[in-house]
Design a protein around this motif. Structure first.
Motif, PDB file in Angstrom:
ATOM      1  N   ALA A 131       0.786  -1.161  -0.093  1.00 58.30           N
ATOM      2  CA  ALA A 131       0.141  -0.069   0.029  1.00 58.30           C
ATOM      3  C   ALA A 131       0.872   1.199   0.161  1.00 58.30           C
ATOM      4  N   VAL A 132       1.670   1.369   0.811  1.00 56.41           N
ATOM      5  CA  VAL A 132       2.845   2.443   0.681  1.00 56.41           C
ATOM      6  C   VAL A 132       3.262   2.635  -0.721  1.00 56.41           C
ATOM      7  N   LEU A 133       3.799   1.622  -1.589  1.00 59.64           N
ATOM      8  CA  LEU A 133       4.233   1.706  -2.496  1.00 59.64           C
ATOM      9  C   LEU A 133       3.118   2.289  -3.444  1.00 59.64           C
ATOM     10  N   HIS A 134       2.295   1.742  -3.332  1.00 51.69           N
ATOM     11  CA  HIS A 134       0.892   2.583  -4.211  1.00 51.69           C
ATOM     12  C   HIS A 134       0.989   4.048  -3.806  1.00 51.69           C
ATOM     13  N   LEU A 135       0.918   4.424  -2.642  1.00 50.92           N
ATOM     14  CA  LEU A 135       1.033   5.897  -2.034  1.00 50.92           C
ATOM     15  C   LEU A 135       1.876   6.560  -2.929  1.00 50.92           C
ATOM     16  N   LEU A 136       3.055   5.918  -3.184  1.00 46.99           N
ATOM     17  CA  LEU A 136       4.440   6.401  -3.857  1.00 46.99           C
ATOM     18  C   LEU A 136       4.344   6.459  -5.348  1.00 46.99           C
ATOM     19  N   GLY A 137       2.802   6.019  -5.870  1.00 42.03           N
ATOM     20  CA  GLY A 137       3.011   5.921  -7.537  1.00 42.03           C
ATOM     21  C   GLY A 137       3.238   4.831  -8.065  1.00 42.03           C
ATOM     22  N   TYR A 138       3.523   3.812  -7.324  1.00 45.27           N
ATOM     23  CA  TYR A 138       3.765   2.508  -7.958  1.00 45.27           C
ATOM     24  C   TYR A 138       2.474   1.683  -8.291  1.00 45.27           C
ATOM     25  N   ASP A 139       2.331   0.748  -9.155  1.00 48.64           N
ATOM     26  CA  ASP A 139       1.001   0.053  -9.577  1.00 48.64           C
ATOM     27  C   ASP A 139       1.372  -1.171 -10.210  1.00 48.64           C
ATOM     28  N   HIS A 140       0.456  -2.190 -10.301  1.00 49.11           N
ATOM     29  CA  HIS A 140       0.564  -3.318 -10.850  1.00 49.11           C
ATOM     30  C   HIS A 140      -0.298  -3.711 -12.005  1.00 49.11           C
ATOM     31  N   ILE A 141      -0.833  -2.650 -12.511  1.00 48.83           N
ATOM     32  CA  ILE A 141      -1.733  -2.952 -13.851  1.00 48.83           C
ATOM     33  C   ILE A 141      -0.895  -3.374 -14.931  1.00 48.83           C
ATOM     34  N   ARG A 142      -0.049  -2.508 -15.230  1.00 53.44           N
ATOM     35  CA  ARG A 142       0.669  -3.054 -16.566  1.00 53.44           C
ATOM     36  C   ARG A 142       1.943  -3.847 -16.061  1.00 53.44           C
ATOM     37  N   ASP A 143       2.212  -4.769 -16.937  1.00 54.37           N
ATOM     38  CA  ASP A 143       3.212  -5.954 -16.636  1.00 54.37           C
ATOM     39  C   ASP A 143       4.481  -5.362 -16.106  1.00 54.37           C
ATOM     40  N   LYS A 144       5.210  -4.528 -16.589  1.00 50.38           N
ATOM     41  CA  LYS A 144       6.510  -3.839 -16.368  1.00 50.38           C
ATOM     42  C   LYS A 144       6.386  -3.037 -14.938  1.00 50.38           C
ATOM     43  N   ASP A 145       5.099  -2.382 -14.880  1.00 54.75           N
ATOM     44  CA  ASP A 145       4.885  -1.904 -13.469  1.00 54.75           C
ATOM     45  C   ASP A 145       4.794  -2.943 -12.453  1.00 54.75           C
ATOM     46  N   ALA A 146       4.008  -3.993 -12.539  1.00 57.77           N
ATOM     47  CA  ALA A 146       3.763  -4.888 -11.710  1.00 57.77           C
ATOM     48  C   ALA A 146       5.255  -5.737 -11.247  1.00 57.77           C
TER      49      ALA A 146
END
Length: 172
Positions: A131-146
Motif C-alpha cells: 500500500a505504501v508503494l501505491h501511495l508513492l505512485g507504484y502500480d501493478h496493472i501493466r506488466d512492467k509496472d507489476a
C-alpha cells in the motif's frame, strides 16, 4: 511517528498493527530514498464489512478486499516499468506532509494468511509495504509496472527478514 493507525477492529491490536505498520512504512520509504520523517500516513485497521463499503464507494467494487490506498498525490509514471517521480513537496505542509491513507481489513488478511500458511503479521507487513508503494505512485496493472513493484516488495520484505511472498510455491 510516520503512521497514524486508527484501530476500528480490535483484533488488529493482537497483531501489533501500529508497530508493524510503522516498521513496514519506514522500510518502504527508506528503500526508495525518502526520509520517513518527512511524511505522514493514516492507516485504518478495519474489518471486511467496513472495507467493502470503502471498496464500493471508491472503486465501485462491491466486495471486501485486503488493503486499499489513497495517495495524496497522483504521481504514476507515464512510461511502463519506470519508477514514479518523488512526491512533490507541499509548501503548506509544515514539517511533514500527508503521503496518503491506507485501509486494511482483518478478515480478508487473516483468511489469506491462513490459506498461504503465512503468519498474519507477515502478511499484514507485506500489505502495508504494498500500500505504501501505491501511495508513492507504484502500480501493478501493466506488466512492467507489476514486475517493478513486486521486485521492490520482495527487496523491502527481505530487509525486514520476511520471505518472498510471491515465491511460496517454490518453498521460499
Amino acid at each position: 511517528m510516520l503512521t497514524d493507525v486508527v484501530i476500528e477492529d480490535e483484533r488488529w491490536t493482537a497483531v501489533g498493527l501500529p508497530d508493524l505498520a510503522e516498521r513496514a512504512a519506514r522500510a518502504a520509504l527508506a528503500e526508495l530514498g525518502h526520509d520517513p520523517a518527512a511524511y505522514e500516513i493514516s492507516v485504518l485497521a478495519c474489518d471486511d464489512a467496513r472495507i467493502a463499503v470503502l471498496n464500493a464507494e471508491f472503486r465501485d467494487k462491491r466486495a471486501a478486499t485486503n488493503v486499499l490506498s489513497w495517495p495524496a498525490q497522483e504521481i504514476a509514471p507515464q512510461s511502463e516499468g519506470a519508477p514514479p517521480p518523488a512526491p512533490a513537496p507541499d509548501p503548506f505542509a509544515g514539517e511533514t506532509q500527508e503521503l496518503g491513507d491506507i485501509a486494511i481489513a482483518y478478515d480478508t488478511c487473516a483468511r489469506e494468511a491462513g490459506e498461504a500458511g503465512t503468519p498474519l503479521a507477515d502478511h499484514a507487513t507485506h500489505l502495508v509495504v504494498h500500500a505504501v508503494l501505491h501511495l508513492l505512485g507504484y502500480d501493478h496493472i501493466r506488466d512492467k509496472d507489476a514486475t517493478l513493484m513486486e521486485g521492490l516488495e520482495v527487496r523491502i520484505l527481505g530487509k525486514l527478514g520476511l520471505p518472498d511472498p510471491y515465491n511460496r510455491a517454490k518453498g521460499a
